[in-house]
Scaffold this motif. Structure first.
Motif, PDB file in Angstrom:
ATOM      1  N   VAL A 108      39.938  59.977   9.174  1.00  0.00           N
ATOM      2  CA  VAL A 108      39.912  59.442   8.167  1.00  0.00           C
ATOM      3  C   VAL A 108      39.426  59.903   6.631  1.00  0.00           C
ATOM      4  N   LYS A 109      38.908  61.106   6.895  1.00  0.00           N
ATOM      5  CA  LYS A 109      38.325  62.197   6.197  1.00  0.00           C
ATOM      6  C   LYS A 109      39.073  62.802   5.353  1.00  0.00           C
ATOM      7  N   ALA A 110      40.388  62.825   6.245  1.00  0.00           N
ATOM      8  CA  ALA A 110      41.572  63.650   5.685  1.00  0.00           C
ATOM      9  C   ALA A 110      42.532  63.039   5.281  1.00  0.00           C
ATOM     10  N   ARG A 111      42.143  61.743   5.304  1.00  0.00           N
ATOM     11  CA  ARG A 111      43.221  60.905   4.736  1.00  0.00           C
ATOM     12  C   ARG A 111      42.648  60.750   3.009  1.00  0.00           C
ATOM     13  N   ILE A 112      41.398  60.850   3.291  1.00  0.00           N
ATOM     14  CA  ILE A 112      40.954  60.688   1.297  1.00  0.00           C
ATOM     15  C   ILE A 112      41.183  62.203   0.773  1.00  0.00           C
ATOM     16  N   LYS A 113      41.324  63.496   1.556  1.00  0.00           N
ATOM     17  CA  LYS A 113      41.162  64.778   1.122  1.00  0.00           C
ATOM     18  C   LYS A 113      42.890  64.736   0.835  1.00  0.00           C
ATOM     19  N   TYR A 114      43.385  65.041   1.627  1.00  0.00           N
ATOM     20  CA  TYR A 114      44.586  65.151   1.267  1.00  0.00           C
ATOM     21  C   TYR A 114      45.865  63.638   0.654  1.00  0.00           C
ATOM     22  N   ASN A 115      44.965  62.721   0.551  1.00  0.00           N
ATOM     23  CA  ASN A 115      45.838  61.658   0.171  1.00  0.00           C
ATOM     24  C   ASN A 115      46.611  60.903   0.444  1.00  0.00           C
ATOM     25  N   VAL A 116      45.860  60.779   1.871  1.00  0.00           N
ATOM     26  CA  VAL A 116      47.603  59.945   2.558  1.00  0.00           C
ATOM     27  C   VAL A 116      47.201  58.744   2.720  1.00  0.00           C
ATOM     28  N   GLN A 117      47.711  57.393   2.409  1.00  0.00           N
ATOM     29  CA  GLN A 117      47.459  55.775   2.475  1.00  0.00           C
ATOM     30  C   GLN A 117      47.777  55.143   3.407  1.00  0.00           C
ATOM     31  N   TYR A 118      47.178  54.298   3.344  1.00  0.00           N
ATOM     32  CA  TYR A 118      47.889  53.559   4.773  1.00  0.00           C
ATOM     33  C   TYR A 118      49.138  53.129   4.376  1.00  0.00           C
ATOM     34  N   PRO A 119      50.038  52.516   4.494  1.00  0.00           N
ATOM     35  CA  PRO A 119      50.623  52.353   6.558  1.00  0.00           C
ATOM     36  C   PRO A 119      50.760  53.933   6.783  1.00  0.00           C
ATOM     37  N   ARG A 120      50.777  55.320   5.744  1.00  0.00           N
ATOM     38  CA  ARG A 120      51.836  56.347   6.381  1.00  0.00           C
ATOM     39  C   ARG A 120      50.743  56.687   7.725  1.00  0.00           C
ATOM     40  N   MET A 121      51.601  57.447   8.448  1.00  0.00           N
ATOM     41  CA  MET A 121      51.107  57.382   9.467  1.00  0.00           C
ATOM     42  C   MET A 121      51.459  59.315   9.180  1.00  0.00           C
ATOM     43  N   TYR A 122      52.335  59.862   8.875  1.00  0.00           N
ATOM     44  CA  TYR A 122      52.010  61.406   8.656  1.00  0.00           C
ATOM     45  C   TYR A 122      52.017  61.600   7.198  1.00  0.00           C
ATOM     46  N   SER A 123      52.322  62.496   7.022  1.00  0.00           N
ATOM     47  CA  SER A 123      52.442  63.122   5.104  1.00  0.00           C
ATOM     48  C   SER A 123      53.149  63.900   5.143  1.00  0.00           C
ATOM     49  N   ASP A 124      54.437  63.674   3.654  1.00  0.00           N
ATOM     50  CA  ASP A 124      55.192  64.198   3.659  1.00  0.00           C
ATOM     51  C   ASP A 124      55.283  65.860   2.636  1.00  0.00           C
ATOM     52  N   ASP A 125      53.271  65.985   2.066  1.00  0.00           N
ATOM     53  CA  ASP A 125      53.849  66.828   1.125  1.00  0.00           C
ATOM     54  C   ASP A 125      53.652  68.275   1.698  1.00  0.00           C
ATOM     55  N   PRO A 126      54.364  68.628   0.805  1.00  0.00           N
ATOM     56  CA  PRO A 126      54.939  70.014   1.179  1.00  0.00           C
ATOM     57  C   PRO A 126      53.957  71.486   1.373  1.00  0.00           C
ATOM     58  N   GLU A 127      52.563  70.708   0.453  1.00  0.00           N
ATOM     59  CA  GLU A 127      51.348  72.033   0.391  1.00  0.00           C
ATOM     60  C   GLU A 127      50.385  71.195   2.115  1.00  0.00           C
ATOM     61  N   THR A 128      49.917  70.217   1.434  1.00  0.00           N
ATOM     62  CA  THR A 128      48.632  69.576   2.674  1.00  0.00           C
ATOM     63  C   THR A 128      49.179  69.221   3.686  1.00  0.00           C
ATOM     64  N   GLY A 129      50.679  68.754   3.791  1.00  0.00           N
ATOM     65  CA  GLY A 129      50.797  67.982   4.963  1.00  0.00           C
ATOM     66  C   GLY A 129      50.478  68.554   5.989  1.00  0.00           C
ATOM     67  N   HIS A 130      50.805  69.597   5.680  1.00  0.00           N
ATOM     68  CA  HIS A 130      51.212  70.286   8.073  1.00  0.00           C
ATOM     69  C   HIS A 130      49.656  69.751   8.762  1.00  0.00           C
ATOM     70  N   ILE A 131      48.585  70.294   7.773  1.00  0.00           N
ATOM     71  CA  ILE A 131      47.173  70.405   7.825  1.00  0.00           C
ATOM     72  C   ILE A 131      46.837  68.872   7.782  1.00  0.00           C
ATOM     73  N   PHE A 132      47.156  67.962   7.135  1.00  0.00           N
ATOM     74  CA  PHE A 132      46.683  66.435   7.913  1.00  0.00           C
ATOM     75  C   PHE A 132      47.422  66.151   9.104  1.00  0.00           C
ATOM     76  N   ASN A 133      49.024  65.889   9.355  1.00  0.00           N
ATOM     77  CA  ASN A 133      49.411  65.742  10.314  1.00  0.00           C
ATOM     78  C   ASN A 133      48.944  66.248  11.742  1.00  0.00           C
ATOM     79  N   CYS A 134      48.787  67.558  11.869  1.00  0.00           N
ATOM     80  CA  CYS A 134      47.677  68.390  12.336  1.00  0.00           C
ATOM     81  C   CYS A 134      46.723  67.508  13.288  1.00  0.00           C
ATOM     82  N   ILE A 135      45.832  67.309  12.508  1.00  0.00           N
ATOM     83  CA  ILE A 135      44.676  66.172  12.428  1.00  0.00           C
ATOM     84  C   ILE A 135      45.545  65.237  13.381  1.00  0.00           C
ATOM     85  N   GLN A 136      45.969  64.548  12.041  1.00  0.00           N
ATOM     86  CA  GLN A 136      46.419  62.839  12.936  1.00  0.00           C
ATOM     87  C   GLN A 136      47.204  63.223  14.226  1.00  0.00           C
TER      88      GLN A 136
END
Length: 231
Positions: A108-136
C-alpha cells in the motif's frame, strides 16, 4: 432422601442421595470409560456410599460384554481432540496475520509512493516500476505459498505440536527476511530468506508422519546404534 415411586419402573440407583443419573444407552458408559481411560468392566459407584455394605455399584459392565459399534466412532472422535500443546500451533498460525499485514502495508505504501493505482498489479514505469514490482512480488509470492504452509502447520502439528510450531516460526521469520531483501530492488537479496525452505520441508515431513500415525502404519526405521541419541 429421594425414594423411588412405588409405580415407577426406573432403576433404584437413579434416586440415590446426591447422585441422579440417566443412562440412555450403553454408549454413555463407553464414553465415560474412554474419557477416564478406564478398562471395560470397571465398577463405578457412588462416592457418598463407598464402603457401605449392601450397596450395589451404580454402573457395572461384565468384562465379557462386547462393546457396541459406536466404539469406532468414539475412537475417531478422540483422535480429533488435540493436546494442550497444540496451542503453540494455533499461536504460530495467528502469527501469519502479522506477516501478511506487514507485507500488505508495504505494498500500500509503495502504491502511494510510486503512484500505482488499482487494479493494476504491477508497474511499467521505467524509473520506479522495478522497485515497486519487487515489493509486490514479495507479497504475492508469500500469498501463493501461505495456504500450503497453513495446511502443513495444522496437520503436522496434530502429532508434533512443538516441532511444527518451531518450524512454522522459522518459516515466518524467513519470509520477513525474504521480503526485506526483495524490497530493496535487488532481486538476488531475496535469497537471504532461503533458510525457510528447510523449515517448510520439515513441516511437510511432520504432516506425512501425522497421516501415518492416524492410519496406524507402524513404519519405524531401524537406525544404526548410536546414530541418534534420545534427548
Amino acid at each position: 432422601h429421594n425414594s423411588p415411586p412405588s409405580s415407577s419402573l426406573a432403576p433404584s440407583f437413579l434416586y440415590q442421595p446426591q447422585l441422579q443419573l440417566t443412562l440412555h444407552s450403553q454408549d454413555v458408559e463407553l464414553m465415560m470409560m474412554q474419557c477416564c481411560q478406564m478398562p471395560v468392566g470397571t465398577r463405578l459407584s457412588d462416592p457418598s456410599t463407598e464402603g457401605s455394605k449392601g450397596r450395589k455399584p451404580i454402573l457395572e459392565r461384565p468384562s465379557s460384554a462386547k462393546p457396541p459399534d459406536s466404539v469406532d466412532t468414539l475412537t475417531a472422535f478422540s483422535m480429533a481432540v488435540f493436546s494442550k500443546e497444540y496451542g503453540y500451533v494455533v499461536l504460530t498460525g495467528a502469527a501469519t496475520f502479522i506477516l501478511m499485514g506487514h507485507l500488505s502495508y508495504s505494498v500500500v505504501k509503495a502504491r502511494i509512493k510510486y503512484n500505482v493505482q488499482y487494479p493494476r498489479m504491477y508497474s511499467d514505469d521505467p524509473e520506479t516500476g522495478h522497485i515497486f514490482n519487487c515489493i509486490q512480488r514479495a507479497h504475492q509470492n508469500t500469498n501463493e505459498i501461505l495456504p500450503l504452509f497453513l495446511f502443513f502447520l495444522t496437520a503436522g502439528g496434530a502429532h508434533h505440536p512443538r516441532l511444527a510450531s518451531a518450524l512454522g516460526m522459522v518459516w515466518i521469520i524467513s519470509r520477513f527476511v525474504y521480503a526485506h531483501g526483495y524490497s530493496s530492488g535487488v532481486p538476488d537479496k531475496r535469497k537471504r530468506g532461503n533458510f525457510g525452505v528447510l523449515a517448510f520441508l520439515g513441516l511437510f515431513i511432520c504432516t506425512v508422519d501425522s497421516g501415518r500415525a492416524m492410519l496406524g502404519w507402524n513404519c519405524k526405521c531401524k537406525w544404526p546404534r548410536g546414530f541418534f541419541k534420545t534427548i
